[in-house]
Design an enzyme around this catalytic site. Structure first.
Site, PDB file in Angstrom:
ATOM      1  N   SER A  77      41.179  23.644  -1.143  1.00  0.00           N
ATOM      2  CA  SER A  77      40.076  24.280  -1.869  1.00  0.00           C
ATOM      3  C   SER A  77      38.914  23.308  -2.088  1.00  0.00           C
ATOM      4  CB  SER A  77      40.595  24.781  -3.211  1.00  0.00           C
ATOM      5  OG  SER A  77      41.088  23.675  -3.939  1.00  0.00           O
ATOM      6  N   CYS A  91      41.720  30.289   6.066  1.00  0.00           N
ATOM      7  CA  CYS A  91      40.387  29.785   5.718  1.00  0.00           C
ATOM      8  C   CYS A  91      39.330  30.501   6.555  1.00  0.00           C
ATOM      9  CB  CYS A  91      40.326  28.289   5.930  1.00  0.00           C
ATOM     10  SG  CYS A  91      40.973  27.771   7.514  1.00  0.00           S
ATOM     11  N   GLU A  95      38.578  19.768   5.205  1.00  0.00           N
ATOM     12  CA  GLU A  95      38.656  21.112   5.795  1.00  0.00           C
ATOM     13  C   GLU A  95      38.853  22.067   4.622  1.00  0.00           C
ATOM     14  OE1 GLU A  95      38.306  21.851   8.906  1.00  0.00           O
ATOM     15  OE2 GLU A  95      38.699  20.030  10.038  1.00  0.00           O
TER      16      GLU A  95
HETATM   17  P1  NAP Z   1      44.476  23.642  -2.977  1.00  0.00           P
HETATM   18  O1  NAP Z   1      44.930  24.198  -4.248  1.00  0.00           O
HETATM   19  O2  NAP Z   1      43.193  22.901  -2.953  1.00  0.00           O
HETATM   20  O3  NAP Z   1      45.649  22.711  -2.454  1.00  0.00           O
HETATM   21  C1  NAP Z   1      45.560  21.996  -1.249  1.00  0.00           C
HETATM   22  C2  NAP Z   1      46.236  20.660  -1.415  1.00  0.00           C
HETATM   23  O4  NAP Z   1      45.464  19.870  -2.319  1.00  0.00           O
HETATM   24  C3  NAP Z   1      47.634  20.764  -2.030  1.00  0.00           C
HETATM   25  O5  NAP Z   1      48.452  19.775  -1.464  1.00  0.00           O
HETATM   26  C4  NAP Z   1      47.374  20.461  -3.492  1.00  0.00           C
HETATM   27  O6  NAP Z   1      48.486  19.956  -4.164  1.00  0.00           O
HETATM   28  C5  NAP Z   1      46.287  19.409  -3.403  1.00  0.00           C
HETATM   29  N1  NAP Z   1      45.446  19.296  -4.571  1.00  0.00           N
HETATM   30  C6  NAP Z   1      45.131  20.242  -5.487  1.00  0.00           C
HETATM   31  N2  NAP Z   1      44.277  19.756  -6.399  1.00  0.00           N
HETATM   32  C7  NAP Z   1      44.054  18.462  -6.043  1.00  0.00           C
HETATM   33  C8  NAP Z   1      43.237  17.428  -6.584  1.00  0.00           C
HETATM   34  N3  NAP Z   1      42.496  17.617  -7.666  1.00  0.00           N
HETATM   35  N4  NAP Z   1      43.219  16.238  -5.952  1.00  0.00           N
HETATM   36  C9  NAP Z   1      43.949  16.047  -4.831  1.00  0.00           C
HETATM   37  N5  NAP Z   1      44.742  16.985  -4.286  1.00  0.00           N
HETATM   38  C10 NAP Z   1      44.783  18.181  -4.872  1.00  0.00           C
HETATM   39  O7  NAP Z   1      44.337  24.740  -1.840  1.00  0.00           O
HETATM   40  P2  NAP Z   1      45.399  25.805  -1.435  1.00  0.00           P
HETATM   41  O8  NAP Z   1      45.337  26.892  -2.425  1.00  0.00           O
HETATM   42  O9  NAP Z   1      46.725  25.184  -1.150  1.00  0.00           O
HETATM   43  O10 NAP Z   1      44.826  26.252  -0.020  1.00  0.00           O
HETATM   44  C11 NAP Z   1      43.927  27.262   0.133  1.00  0.00           C
HETATM   45  C12 NAP Z   1      42.545  26.714   0.400  1.00  0.00           C
HETATM   46  O11 NAP Z   1      42.555  25.909   1.563  1.00  0.00           O
HETATM   47  C13 NAP Z   1      41.561  27.836   0.709  1.00  0.00           C
HETATM   48  O12 NAP Z   1      40.335  27.575   0.104  1.00  0.00           O
HETATM   49  C14 NAP Z   1      41.427  27.773   2.225  1.00  0.00           C
HETATM   50  O13 NAP Z   1      40.258  28.336   2.720  1.00  0.00           O
HETATM   51  C15 NAP Z   1      41.510  26.290   2.455  1.00  0.00           C
HETATM   52  N6  NAP Z   1      41.880  26.004   3.841  1.00  0.00           N
HETATM   53  C16 NAP Z   1      40.960  25.436   4.666  1.00  0.00           C
HETATM   54  C17 NAP Z   1      41.271  25.181   5.989  1.00  0.00           C
HETATM   55  C18 NAP Z   1      40.271  24.564   6.933  1.00  0.00           C
HETATM   56  O14 NAP Z   1      40.673  24.088   7.978  1.00  0.00           O
HETATM   57  N7  NAP Z   1      39.001  24.523   6.621  1.00  0.00           N
HETATM   58  C19 NAP Z   1      42.534  25.506   6.480  1.00  0.00           C
HETATM   59  C20 NAP Z   1      43.443  26.094   5.609  1.00  0.00           C
HETATM   60  C21 NAP Z   1      43.109  26.325   4.285  1.00  0.00           C
HETATM   61  P3  NAP Z   1      49.367  20.880  -5.132  1.00  0.00           P
HETATM   62  O15 NAP Z   1      49.957  21.951  -4.291  1.00  0.00           O
HETATM   63  O16 NAP Z   1      50.367  19.940  -5.658  1.00  0.00           O
HETATM   64  O17 NAP Z   1      48.434  21.417  -6.170  1.00  0.00           O
END
Ligand code: NAP
Length: 464
Positions: free
Chosen positions: A207, A262, A228
């Protein structure tokens, strides 16, 4: 935060894993750093042989691994198998091509010679999301391990069994200890890891909030990073599109992975001349989807990845409805156990509404009617995100003209945004920076070192 499997189909807890202690994290960093010092000098061919083995093991274990994905984040079982296939293809692609991508690049110079040598830089820390637990890791691990870097992965807390399975596969493939390391740590430990001098590069898929916090840590430490992040991708249907094809692609592009991609087609931007017919046909397809257990082959609508994800999406839907959008289909949680949200179609969405600006990570189709090409492009670009997008028209030159004006990292014509090992993947604006996959992906975390050789012995060089 507990590192635990919770099956989103039942919301019942499964396996739980302990977070690493400070001492355990330190010992894993020492092991990765030690591994790097010999891995960087291991011939590319040998490094690639390990990746080829990983690709094969993924295929051999496909059914078992697919079940893990489905159990931990609710993906439909056939899509889980597809994910293992593309992950395997990524490891194979770098196994086959890394040597040529890493060849020295000769530069044209007037005297003497010069070239760029691609050298590894050390430990790369990847923070990965749950939505494609094997594929997202493959995009970072395969090119970097081929390039001579070593990888430490902090995976999403809701997919610990997938996280552990990837490390186990690397071990079974013969990767020396420390070349691929799974870290059971929570997000709060990331800045401590980013501060560690032995970790040279940082990459996050997830995110915006997580991305900006990682970028802040990278900036503070002057380390290279790749992000990403999310998207709100436009799916533009021009008035001369093959409508049946566009509807089929819209359905596939939005409903894949229960809308949790995403690059899902999150904003359908449709010319008013064809908008009603497009909407009707799409609604018909969505209305007939079978709801059920994601581990059963004929299920078409499964749960979202977690109860939190379902609550968040439902809140965004309710806000958008209260702000004045119309609901053509769905619009609420399903009345059953598990992280289910009804497949939803929203229309009449205006600037200022939640769905206009935010990423809706689930099976929600937002339809916008526009007058002609120019208005379509203007609306497509009115977003803080810039990940992907697609354009539909029987006139490919016209679709290309539109594609050139769209402010995103990727635009597909007459097919929804998708991923393949040889196609670079990444965004601009608040969708992040840097690229994964293709030859671009292997060059993100390498030192592009210039070697200059004088034309004649001694100090001869061109002076300005
Ligand atoms: P997320 O909540 O941001 O989590 C992603 C990763 O970041 C997890 O390992 C999470 O750990 C960790 N994380 C969360 N908060 C953090 C912080 N403050 N500092 C460092 N690490 C942190 O995202 P998600 O809900 O898993 O994934 C969905 C998002 O990913 C969507 O916005 C989607 O569009 C995006 N995405 C982008 C791509 C691309 O290639 N552009 C591909 C796939 C997904 P925890 O699980 O322990 O919280």
């Amino acid at each position: 935060m507990a590192i635990q499997t919770i099956n989103p189909y039942t919301n019942l807890p499964g396996k739980e894993f302990d977070e690493l202690t400070e001492e355990q994290i330190e010992s894993k960093i020492i092991s990765a750093d030690t591994a790097y010092k010999s891995w960087r000098d291991t011939p590319v061919k040998e490094r690639c042989a390990i990746l080829a083995k990983v690709a094969q093991l993924l295929q051999d274990k496909k059914d078992k691994l697919a079940k893990l994905i489905t159990e931990e984040m609710g993906k439909l079982i056939s899509e889980s198998r597809d994910e293992i296939d593309i992950s395997s293809a990524i490891y194979k692609y770098y196994a086959d091509n890394a040597e040529s991508f890493l060849q020295d690049r000769q530069l044209e110079v007037e005297k003497g010679s010069a070239y760029i040598k691609y050298s590894p830089i050390g430990i790369i820390l990847g923070v990965e999301p749950w939505n494609y637990p094997f594929y997202q890791v493959a995009r970072l691990a395969a090119p970097n391990i081929a390039a001579g870097n070593v990888i430490m992965i902090k995976h999403a807390s809701i997919v610990p069994q997938c996280a552990q399975a990837i490390e186990d596969i690397f071990k079974e493939a013969g990767a020396p200890e420390g070349v691929y390391t799974n870290l059971f740590v929570s997000g709060k430990n990331i800045s401590r890891l980013a501060d560690d001098k032995r970790i040279k590069g940082l990459s996050l898929t997830g995110s915006e909030d997580a991305g900006s916090s990682l970028a802040e840590a990278a900036g503070k430490n002057l380390k290279k990073s790749v992000l990403e992040l999310g998207g709100n991708d436009p799916f533009i249907v021009l008035d001369d599109a093959d409508l049946d094809h566009a509807v089929k692609m819209a359905f596939a592009g939005r409903m894949k992975n229960m809308g949790q991609s995403c690059t899902a087609a999150k904003r359908m931007i449709v010319d008013e001349k064809v908008a009603d017919a497009f909407t009707e046909k799409l609604a018909e397809k969505v209305r007939n989807m079978r709801v059920g257990d994601p581990s059963e082959e004929d299920t078409e609508i499964g749960p979202l990845s977690s109860e939190d994800a379902a609550k968040k999406l439902n809140k965004q839907i309710q806000e958008t409805i209260e702000q004045g959008a119309k609901v053509l289909l769905g619009g609420k949680r399903m009345d059953r156990a598990g992280a289910f949200v009804e497949p939803t179609i929203l229309t009449d969405i205006k600037p200022g509404m939640t769905a206009y600006h935010e990423e809706l990570f689930g099976p929600v189709i937002s339809i916008y009617k526009v007058k002609g090409e120019e208005e379509a492009v203007k609306l497509a670009n009115d977003s803080d995100f810039g990940l992907g997008g697609s354009v539909y028209s029987k006139d490919v030159a016209r679709a290309e003209r539109v594609a050139h004006q769209i402010e995103t990292g990727m635009v597909f014509i007459n097919e929804p945004t998708s991923s393949s090992p040889e196609l670079p993947f990444g965004g601009i604006k608040r969708s992040g920076y840097g690229r994964e996959l293709s030859d671009l992906g292997i060059h993100e975390f390498v030192n592009k070192k210039l070697i200059r050789i004088s034309g004649k012995g001694g100090s001869e060089r061109k002076t300005e």
